[in-house]
Design a protein around this motif. Structure first.
Motif, PDB file in Angstrom:
ATOM      1  N   THR A  99       0.829  -1.200   0.000  1.00  0.00           N
ATOM      2  CA  THR A  99       0.000   0.000   0.000  1.00  0.00           C
ATOM      3  C   THR A  99       0.867   1.255   0.000  1.00  0.00           C
ATOM      4  OG1 THR A  99      -1.787  -1.112   1.170  1.00  0.00           O
ATOM      5  CG2 THR A  99      -1.796   1.280   1.226  1.00  0.00           C
ATOM      6  N   ILE A 100       0.563   2.135  -0.933  1.00  0.00           N
ATOM      7  CA  ILE A 100       1.264   3.409  -1.035  1.00  0.00           C
ATOM      8  C   ILE A 100       0.224   4.519  -0.943  1.00  0.00           C
ATOM      9  CG2 ILE A 100       2.654   4.899  -2.524  1.00  0.00           C
ATOM     10  CD1 ILE A 100       3.916   2.335  -3.669  1.00  0.00           C
ATOM     11  N   ILE A 101       0.511   5.522  -0.127  1.00  0.00           N
ATOM     12  CA  ILE A 101      -0.385   6.645   0.079  1.00  0.00           C
ATOM     13  C   ILE A 101       0.041   7.776  -0.851  1.00  0.00           C
ATOM     14  CG2 ILE A 101      -1.318   8.274   1.766  1.00  0.00           C
ATOM     15  CD1 ILE A 101      -1.873   5.246   2.349  1.00  0.00           C
ATOM     16  N   VAL A 102      -0.924   8.373  -1.545  1.00  0.00           N
ATOM     17  CA  VAL A 102      -0.664   9.493  -2.442  1.00  0.00           C
ATOM     18  C   VAL A 102      -1.397  10.710  -1.886  1.00  0.00           C
ATOM     19  CG1 VAL A 102      -0.897  10.374  -4.796  1.00  0.00           C
ATOM     20  CG2 VAL A 102      -0.521   7.917  -4.419  1.00  0.00           C
ATOM     21  N   VAL A 103      -0.651  11.803  -1.630  1.00  0.00           N
ATOM     22  CA  VAL A 103      -1.246  13.028  -1.098  1.00  0.00           C
ATOM     23  C   VAL A 103      -0.936  14.168  -2.069  1.00  0.00           C
ATOM     24  CG1 VAL A 103      -1.397  14.598   0.859  1.00  0.00           C
ATOM     25  CG2 VAL A 103      -0.799  12.192   1.253  1.00  0.00           C
ATOM     26  N   ALA A 104      -1.995  14.662  -2.700  1.00  0.00           N
ATOM     27  CA  ALA A 104      -1.852  15.767  -3.651  1.00  0.00           C
ATOM     28  C   ALA A 104      -3.177  16.511  -3.723  1.00  0.00           C
ATOM     29  CB  ALA A 104      -1.462  15.248  -5.035  1.00  0.00           C
ATOM     30  N   ALA A 105      -3.108  17.821  -3.790  1.00  0.00           N
ATOM     31  CA  ALA A 105      -4.323  18.621  -3.903  1.00  0.00           C
ATOM     32  C   ALA A 105      -4.978  18.422  -5.263  1.00  0.00           C
ATOM     33  CB  ALA A 105      -4.008  20.096  -3.672  1.00  0.00           C
ATOM     34  N   ASP A 106      -4.176  18.203  -6.291  1.00  0.00           N
ATOM     35  CA  ASP A 106      -4.668  18.045  -7.652  1.00  0.00           C
ATOM     36  C   ASP A 106      -5.201  16.627  -7.877  1.00  0.00           C
ATOM     37  OD1 ASP A 106      -3.890  17.117 -10.629  1.00  0.00           O
ATOM     38  OD2 ASP A 106      -4.435  19.255 -10.626  1.00  0.00           O
ATOM     39  N   GLN A 107      -6.495  16.528  -8.151  1.00  0.00           N
ATOM     40  CA  GLN A 107      -7.133  15.228  -8.329  1.00  0.00           C
ATOM     41  C   GLN A 107      -6.543  14.457  -9.513  1.00  0.00           C
ATOM     42  OE1 GLN A 107     -11.321  15.360  -9.266  1.00  0.00           O
ATOM     43  NE2 GLN A 107     -11.641  13.280  -8.518  1.00  0.00           N
ATOM     44  N   GLY A 108      -6.220  15.136 -10.596  1.00  0.00           N
ATOM     45  CA  GLY A 108      -5.626  14.481 -11.752  1.00  0.00           C
ATOM     46  C   GLY A 108      -4.278  13.853 -11.438  1.00  0.00           C
ATOM     47  N   LEU A 109      -3.466  14.556 -10.680  1.00  0.00           N
ATOM     48  CA  LEU A 109      -2.164  14.019 -10.287  1.00  0.00           C
ATOM     49  C   LEU A 109      -2.345  12.797  -9.391  1.00  0.00           C
ATOM     50  CD1 LEU A 109       0.923  14.159 -10.231  1.00  0.00           C
ATOM     51  CD2 LEU A 109       0.717  15.755  -8.316  1.00  0.00           C
ATOM     52  N   ARG A 110      -3.263  12.899  -8.428  1.00  0.00           N
ATOM     53  CA  ARG A 110      -3.533  11.750  -7.544  1.00  0.00           C
ATOM     54  C   ARG A 110      -3.934  10.529  -8.363  1.00  0.00           C
ATOM     55  NH1 ARG A 110      -6.630  15.426  -4.592  1.00  0.00           N
ATOM     56  NH2 ARG A 110      -8.548  14.353  -5.155  1.00  0.00           N
ATOM     57  N   ARG A 111      -4.851  10.728  -9.297  1.00  0.00           N
ATOM     58  CA  ARG A 111      -5.327   9.607 -10.127  1.00  0.00           C
ATOM     59  C   ARG A 111      -4.218   9.022 -10.988  1.00  0.00           C
ATOM     60  NH1 ARG A 111     -11.170  11.692 -12.361  1.00  0.00           N
ATOM     61  NH2 ARG A 111     -12.318  11.392 -10.422  1.00  0.00           N
ATOM     62  N   SER A 112      -3.399   9.879 -11.587  1.00  0.00           N
ATOM     63  CA  SER A 112      -2.315   9.412 -12.454  1.00  0.00           C
ATOM     64  C   SER A 112      -1.290   8.593 -11.683  1.00  0.00           C
ATOM     65  CB  SER A 112      -1.612  10.595 -13.125  1.00  0.00           C
ATOM     66  OG  SER A 112      -2.484  11.253 -13.991  1.00  0.00           O
ATOM     67  N   VAL A 113      -0.874   9.110 -10.542  1.00  0.00           N
ATOM     68  CA  VAL A 113       0.120   8.395  -9.732  1.00  0.00           C
ATOM     69  C   VAL A 113      -0.472   7.081  -9.224  1.00  0.00           C
ATOM     70  CG1 VAL A 113       1.480   8.479  -7.602  1.00  0.00           C
ATOM     71  CG2 VAL A 113       1.393  10.479  -9.106  1.00  0.00           C
ATOM     72  N   ALA A 114      -1.697   7.117  -8.731  1.00  0.00           N
ATOM     73  CA  ALA A 114      -2.340   5.895  -8.235  1.00  0.00           C
ATOM     74  C   ALA A 114      -2.464   4.857  -9.346  1.00  0.00           C
ATOM     75  CB  ALA A 114      -3.712   6.220  -7.643  1.00  0.00           C
ATOM     76  N   PHE A 115      -2.866   5.284 -10.542  1.00  0.00           N
ATOM     77  CA  PHE A 115      -2.998   4.357 -11.665  1.00  0.00           C
ATOM     78  C   PHE A 115      -1.654   3.704 -11.994  1.00  0.00           C
ATOM     79  CE2 PHE A 115      -2.769   3.446 -16.215  1.00  0.00           C
ATOM     80  CZ  PHE A 115      -3.786   2.520 -16.339  1.00  0.00           C
ATOM     81  N   ALA A 116      -0.602   4.507 -12.087  1.00  0.00           N
ATOM     82  CA  ALA A 116       0.729   3.975 -12.407  1.00  0.00           C
ATOM     83  C   ALA A 116       1.169   2.938 -11.378  1.00  0.00           C
ATOM     84  CB  ALA A 116       1.745   5.108 -12.492  1.00  0.00           C
TER      85      ALA A 116
END
Length: 115
Positions: free
Chosen positions: A6-23
């Motif tokens: 499990t990796i936690i992604v913290v970003a205000a930008d929803q697009g960045l969160r989605r992109s990093v999570a998808f990768a």
């Protein structure tokens, strides 16, 4: 005990969160995404690592600084290359824009260092 997947992604930008999570999910990691440090705090304790966008440092400077100092080497800070941040020993940095392999390389380095 750390949840090794499990990796936690913290970003205000929803697009960045989605992109990093998808990768990361394509590579077999599970992710949890948050738009503030406060919302992510509890989940980060048991995660493999936390990825924090540097925009959070501007919107939540004290919380983000405290958050990074308590991750014990299990944090990756995403920076835009123009940030006036200095590399610190207790977290890794990755300059945007980055590729999936760039991100995985930093994560693998953290995993190796934790062994």
């Amino acid at each position: 005990m750390l949840d090794a997947k499990t990796i936690i992604v913290v970003a205000a930008d929803q697009g960045l969160r989605r992109s990093v999570a998808f990768a990361l999910e394509v590579e077999g990691y599970s992710t949890e995404s948050y738009d503030t440090v406060q919302k992510a705090e509890a989940s980060c304790r048991d995660a493999l690592c936390t990825i924090l966008d540097d925009d959070i440092l501007r919107s939540e400077p004290q919380a983000a600084a405290h958050f990074l100092s308590n991750r014990g080497g299990r944090a990756i800070l995403l920076v835009d290359g123009l940030s006036a941040l200095q590399q610190r020993v207790d977290y890794a940095t990755l300059t945007k824009p980055f590729t999936g392999p760039d991100l995985l390389s930093v994560i693998n380095s953290l995993v190796e260092a934790a062994k």
